[in-house]
Each structure stands twice: as structure tokens, then as C-alpha cells.
Design an enzyme around this catalytic site. Structure first.
Site, PDB file in Angstrom:
ATOM      1  N   THR A 331       0.831  -1.209   0.000  1.00 22.94           N
ATOM      2  CA  THR A 331       0.000   0.000   0.000  1.00 22.94           C
ATOM      3  C   THR A 331       0.861   1.252   0.000  1.00 22.94           C
ATOM      4  OG1 THR A 331      -1.678  -1.221   1.263  1.00 22.94           O
ATOM      5  CG2 THR A 331      -1.856   1.185   1.220  1.00 22.94           C
ATOM      6  N   GLN A 383     -10.522   1.654  -2.838  1.00 21.47           N
ATOM      7  CA  GLN A 383     -10.018   1.458  -1.480  1.00 21.47           C
ATOM      8  C   GLN A 383      -8.699   2.203  -1.317  1.00 21.47           C
ATOM      9  OE1 GLN A 383      -9.960  -2.597  -0.138  1.00 21.47           O
ATOM     10  NE2 GLN A 383      -8.799  -2.157   1.715  1.00 21.47           N
ATOM     11  N   ASP A 405     -12.218   2.832   3.478  1.00 21.94           N
ATOM     12  CA  ASP A 405     -11.110   3.562   4.132  1.00 21.94           C
ATOM     13  C   ASP A 405     -10.440   4.527   3.164  1.00 21.94           C
ATOM     14  OD1 ASP A 405     -11.717   1.793   6.198  1.00 21.94           O
ATOM     15  OD2 ASP A 405     -10.036   0.467   5.765  1.00 21.94           O
ATOM     16  N   TRP A 475      -8.653   2.637  12.656  1.00 21.97           N
ATOM     17  CA  TRP A 475      -7.559   1.818  12.153  1.00 21.97           C
ATOM     18  C   TRP A 475      -6.574   1.479  13.266  1.00 21.97           C
ATOM     19  CZ3 TRP A 475      -3.142   3.918   8.562  1.00 21.97           C
ATOM     20  CH2 TRP A 475      -2.352   2.844   8.128  1.00 21.97           C
TER      21      TRP A 475
END
Length: 569
Positions: A331, A383, A405, A475
Site C-alpha cells: 500500500t 479502497q 477507508d 484503524w
């Protein structure tokens, strides 16, 4: 004497704690009785300072070597601490690489490289702090405290990002244990900075000296910390630049570089224009990107500070990519555009990731730049569209779209007067607008959505009541999000907020709403978590506005973006 001791407390103590940042020795949490025993064996100064921390033995150990050196000056503490800190972080990089030798797939190996990069950022943040405190024109204690908290919050985020990159439990645990000492000592440093007023009071020192009270506000732009003058602009701005940068519509500053795919500019790619960044830049480096779809992965590096990039409009000048978690990209590394260098400004540009909802984590824009601003921009993805990774960030008149998110990270970010579009996710997915990653209660981070509209996209419209959509989920343990003065469409779930995993973090998070409007803004059926708040006190909500939350009064004017520091009305 007072000035020197003030500097010694606010800087040496932070750097002294960071000296042991990656020392590799784990410290357990002490009991109350043990706290007293540890503090009773050291000097009064160290004992007073370390009493404010959670890991007192680690704090005392990190400061004891210079505690009884009567001739040592704050500069001695600072210079010695910086040198040792750099050596220790370098050693930590080597240790992480050794741990990473056990990685047997490309994804874990990529995580090891990410950890190395993140530790390098920690070194550079420390060097930037050295430049700030070495200036003879000291900030007020409050200004310096805000800067140090900002830096230490970023260090905590780097550590967590390092851990989060691993998916193999054995490696994840090994890395987590390897930086446990770093986590605890950074926690101590942040605790010390947070307690500066109490520490000064304990030693009968004023919070503001005559010298610091009259000092000029400054902005973290580079290692020289360029001054802002009384007009709110950096001192190096020419009269012409001031007029252009102050314009909220129309004129743009004359570009240093022009990017155009049709060959009408100096460069055909944004990366080529960034590669021409001057080594000895004085002022801003302005890049005009003409209309076109730029299929390139752009990184504004740590050394490329004060970059101002503008396009022909967010639907005309677009940076695009499709890296994603499904295809084996971390990510952290999936962003189509990454803004790292401090003081980055983007205007009238689009950033997108076209991996689609099936790509899972797929970042369009990752922002690490301190005091960065985005005006009239689009961030489109699904996402994890917008990664607000670290530091202070400001977004105005933007469009942000996504599913799960899609505004996430651990920065202090204000999103103001913007359109937030929730898209159609994959089957069996639920939409969450925010996922903030604050892992330490003392971090000065959080995401604030102010005077925005949260609406469904056209494809989601017929299904808006069938696909649950929430304002956010936690988170990390101390996740913080504020939605205020915004219009919420009817598709927002009555509960408003979604848990991450059962009851995890529900008591320690901080989610709040203030003066929202629209059919989705009713709070009578909101979650009943200890950490959720419906704020009615205007003064309580004020702390989340751009002035106090990101110290916007000190730097937003120089970005050319319109803004308001308090409430909309």
C-alpha cells in the site's frame, strides 16, 4: 540562563530520548512502586522530566550519561545526541535487513525495503529538527512545542507503517519486537514535549522569555526554516510572487518548468521536470503541467521542498496509475503520486488509481509533506484513495472519491469545502470514508472534514440503502476523526461509525460530530461508544479548526489556497 535551560528542556530531552530510538534493548512498563525507585536514583532534573513519561527506566537510562555533567551546554547535548542517533538508526537499518533475510516472497522483501526507507526519514526529520533549534531566533515555547510534536508524531507513524507492511506473522512479530524500544522511547519523547509547561513550572522557569515572546513565526519548509514576514509570506518571495500567490482565482506564478505531452513545454513528463529541480533552490520551484493524462508514478522527494505544481484543471491534467495490493504492491508504494518534500502545493490537478475495487488497497495520492496544500484537485480511486500519511496537510475545494477507508493515514489533515464521493464497492463490502491511524494518545494527528458534502456516486445511488456506508472506523488504538459543519446525504448509516474488529479501540478512539446538516446528520441513533462524541460546545470544536489544529495561521496564506482558520459561520 533561563533561555538556555528552556532550550535544553524542550530540545535536548526530545533528542536525548531519540538517541536510543533504535537501540535494540526492550524496556518493560514499570509498576508505580518501581517508578519511584528508578526516579529516586537519578538527579532532580532527570527525575522531574522522566516522571512525565510512560517508560521511566528507559527515560532515565537515555539521559543519565550527561545528567551530572555541569559544564555541558544544550548544544553539547544536542550535537552528541544527533551523532549517536544517526549511528543508531543506521545500525537499526542493518538489523532490519538481517531480519528481512528470512523473507521468502517479494511482498515481505518489499516490506523490508520500506522499513529501511522509513528509518531514513526518521534520520532526516532529526536533522531538520537540529536546524530548527540551532537558530538563534528562538520560537515561543508554544511554537516549538507544536513543531516537535509534529515531528515526533511522524516518527511514530513511520514505525507503525514499517510494522504494517509485513503480513507473515513471524516476520511481523520480529520487526515489531525489534522496534519496541524505539516505540517506547519515542512515546517518552512525545510525553516530555507535551509536559514542557509543567516541567518549566517545576523549575520556576517562565514559559515565554522576552526573547522568545517577540520572535517571528516560522514555517518548516527546508533545513533553513525560511522566515515568514508580517504579510504571512516567506521572506524570499518577490513582490510579484506575493501578488500571484495571493490570488485565489486567475493568475499563477511564472513556471520554472512546463510539462506538455505534445512537446510544447520543456519536458514531456512530470518526473523529468522534477529531475531538473535546482540543487540550491531559493524560493519555490514552480511546475506547470499542461492538460493530458500522465501515466507515470511521480514522487516529489524529501529533498524537493517548496514545489508548486499546477495544471489546467482536475479533469484535464491527470496523473494516473494502477498499482495495487492485489498485484503484489505494498500500500505504501502503490500511490500514483507521492508528495514527500515539505511545503508541497498542488492546484487544479487530478490524481487517480484505476486498479478498481477488485485491486483492494490502491492509493491515488500519498502525502507525507509537512505544511502541504491541495486546491481544486481530484483524488479518484476505490479502497485507500488518499493516504494522508504524516505531518500537517490542508485540502480545499477538492473532490475525493472512494469506497473502503478511502481517506486514511496518520497525519493532521483538514479537508475543507470539498466534495466527498462514495463509490460502489465490491460485493459484500461496506464503505467507510475515513480510517485514521493514530497509535499514541499524545500524537497531534487526526482527520477533520469541515464544511464538505458527503454524497453517493451515480452508480451507488440505486443501491445506497443496500450497501452500508459509514463515516469512518478506527484503524489504530487512538484513531481520531472529526466531521463538522458538513452536509451528509441520507445513505450514511444511522449508527454513523463502524468498528474495526469487535470492541477493539472503541474506548480509546476519538470520533466526533459537530453542527452537521442533511438527512444523514441525525445523531440520535449514533453508536454509543465511549470514544464517540456529539459536540455542542463551540469552544470544544474550535480545537479542530485549521488555526489551532495544523497551526494554519502560520503558513496557509503562503500556499495561495483560500481557507478559513475557524468556523465557516
Amino acid at each position: 540562563m533561563n533561555k538556555a535551560l528552556l532550550l535544553g528542556i524542550s530540545i535536548f530531552l526530545v533528542v536525548g530520548a531519540v538517541v536510543s530510538l533504535i537501540a535494540g534493548v526492550n524496556h518493560r512498563r514499570l509498576t508505580t512502586d518501581e517508578d519511584g525507585q528508578v526516579l529516586s536514583t537519578t538527579t532532580k532534573l532527570v527525575a522531574t522530566v522522566c516522571s512525565q513519561t510512560d517508560y521511566k527506566r528507559a527515560c532515565v537510562d537515555s539521559m543519565s550519561s550527561l545528567a551530572n555533567n555541569a559544564s555541558a551546554t544544550p548544544n553539547d547535548f544536542l550535537q552528541a545526541a544527533i551523532n549517536v542517533a544517526i549511528e543508531e538508526v543506521q545500525a537499526a537499518m542493518n538489523r532490519s535487513l538481517k531480519i528481512g533475510q528470512a523473507a521468502n516472497d517479494s511482498f515481505q522483501k518489499m516490506a523490508v525495503e520500506d522499513c529501511k526507507e522509513l528509518l531514513e526519514y526518521a534520520v532526516e526529520e532529526l536533522q531538520a529538527s537540529y536546524s530548527m533549534v540551532g537558530d538563534s531566533n528562538l520560537h515561543t515555547a508554544a511554537d516549538r512545542e507544536a513543531e516537535l510534536k509534529n515531528w515526533l508524531s511522524a516518527v511514530i507513524s513511520y514505525q507503525q507503517t514499517c510494522i504494517d507492511g509485513f503480513t507473515t506473522p513471524e516476520l511481523k512479530n520480529a520487526i515489531s519486537n525489534g522496534i519496541l524500544n524505539a516505540t517506547q522511547l519515542t512515546d517518552n519523547a512525545l510525553a516530555i514535549v507535551t509536559a514542557i509547561p509543567q516541567i518549566l513550572q517545576a523549575f520556576n522557569l517562565p514559559l515565554h522569555t522576552a526573547a522568545t515572546a517577540n520572535s517571528t513565526s516560522r514555517r518548516l519548509l527546508n533545513n533553513n526554516r525560511d522566515m515568514l514576514d508580517n504579510s504571512g509570506f516567506p521572506a524570499w518571495f518577490s513582490a510579484g510572487d506575493r501578488r500571484l500567490m495571493a490570488s485565489q482565482s486567475g493568475g499563477q506564478p511564472a513556471p520554472n518548468s512546463v510539462v506538455a505531452q505534445d512537446g510544447s513545454g520543456q519536458y514531456k513528463s512530470i518526473n523529468d521536470a522534477l529531475a531538473a529541480y535546482p540543487k540550491d533552490l531559493k524560493g519555490r520551484y514552480v511546475i506547470y503541467v499542461k492538460a493530458g493524462v500522465y501515466n507515470e508514478y511521480v514522487i516529489v522527494t524529501k529533498k524537493q521542498v517548496n514545489v508548486y505544481m499546477y495544471g489546467d484543471g482536475p479533469r484535464k491534467t491527470i496523473v494516473t496509475g494502477k498499482k495495487c495490493r492485489r498485484d503484489g504492491t505494498q500500500t505504501f508504494q502503490s500511490a500514483s503520486f507521492s508528495a514527500i518534500g515539505n511545503g508541497f502545493i498542488a492546484k487544479s490537478m487530478g490524481f487517480q488509481n484505476t486498479a478498481g475495487p477488485e485491486g483492494h488497497q490502491a492509493v491515488a495520492l500519498r502525502v507525507q509533506s509537512d505544511q502541504s496544500a491541495f486546491y481544486n484537485c481530484r483524488m479518484d480511486g476505490y479502497q485507500d484513495t488518499l493516504y494522508i500519511q504524516t505531518h500537517r496537510q490542508f485540502y480545499r475545494n477538492c473532490v475525493i472519491s472512494g469506497t473502503v477507508d478511502f481517506i486514511f493515514g496518520d497525519s493532521a489533515a483538514i479537508i475543507q469545502n470539498s466534495l466527498i464521493i462514495v463509490r460502489k464497492p465490491m460485493d459484500n463490502q461496506e464503505n467507510t470514508v475515513t480510517a485514521h491511524g493514530r497509535s499514541n494518545s499524545r500524537e497531534t494527528t487526526g482527520v477533520v472534514i469541515q464544511n464538505c458534502r458527503i454524497v453517493p456516486e451515480l452508480l451507488l445511488e440505486p443501491l445506497r440503502f443496500q450497501i452500508p456506508t459509514f463515516l469512518g472506523r478506527p484503524w489504530k488504538e487512538y484513531s481520531r476523526a472529526m466531521i463538522m459543519e458538513s452536509t451528509l446525504a441520507d445513505f450514511i448509516q444511522p449508527a454513523g461509525w463502524m468498528p474495526w474488529d469487535g470492541n477493539l479501540y472503541l474506548d480509546t478512539l476519538y470520533f466526533a460530530e459537530y453542527e452537521n446538516r442533511g438527512p444523514g446528520a441525525a445523531t440520535d441513533k449514533r453508536v454509543k461508544w465511549k470514544g464517540f462524541h456529539v459536540i455542542t460546545d463551540r469552544n470544544q470544536a474550535l480545537q479542530f479548526t485549521a488555526g489551532p489544529f495544523i497551526q494554519g495561521g502560520q503558513w496557509l496564506r503562503s500556499t495561495s489556497a483560500p481557507f478559513f482558520l475557524g468556523f465557516k459561520t
